[in-house]
Write a protein that holds these residues in place. Structure first.
Motif: not given
Length: 128
Positions: A53-60
């Motif tokens: 989730a953190a990786i997805g948020a950063c990429l988003g």
């Protein structure tokens, strides 16, 4: 057999299949959890899904900030939220894949048993 009899028979068979699938899913869940409660298992899965989730948020956030030429903080935050949600969902799916497979296997075994019984009712075997 007229339409009313056929439809009652089909609805009864469908209900029997659904009940069997639910019963099989419950038994698959019980086999996987070994009679332990579900909530702690899902809680641990959610904790494990926080990384994706953190990786997805950063990429988003990065994609929302760099995309489209205009630098909008609102858009970057919205994309970050969406990326985090997608990452969390993917992490939960990945963490629960064995649990889901156990439930699906139990349901499939139970449904297959009912289908075989139904087939034998419709096509009796005469061994004589």
């Amino acid at each position: 057999m007229n339409f009313v009899e056929w439809s009652k028979s089909s609805v009864g068979y469908g209900r029997k299949l659904v009940d069997s699938a639910l019963e099989g899913a419950r038994s698959g869940e019980g086999e996987f959890l070994n009679e332990e409660p579900l909530a702690p298992y899902l809680g641990e899965s959610a904790r494990q899904a926080l990384g994706p989730a953190a990786i997805g948020a950063c990429l988003g956030v990065l994609g929302g900030y760099l995309g489209n030429g205009r630098r909008s903080t609102t858009r970057a935050l919205a994309c970050g939220f969406l990326g985090g949600a997608i990452g969390f969902g993917a992490g939960m799916i990945w963490e629960n894949r064995r649990f889901t497979a156990s439930i699906a296997s139990g349901a499939w075994k139970s449904v297959s048993k009912i289908r075989d019984e139904h087939w034998l009712e419709k096509n009796p075997i005469d061994y004589a």
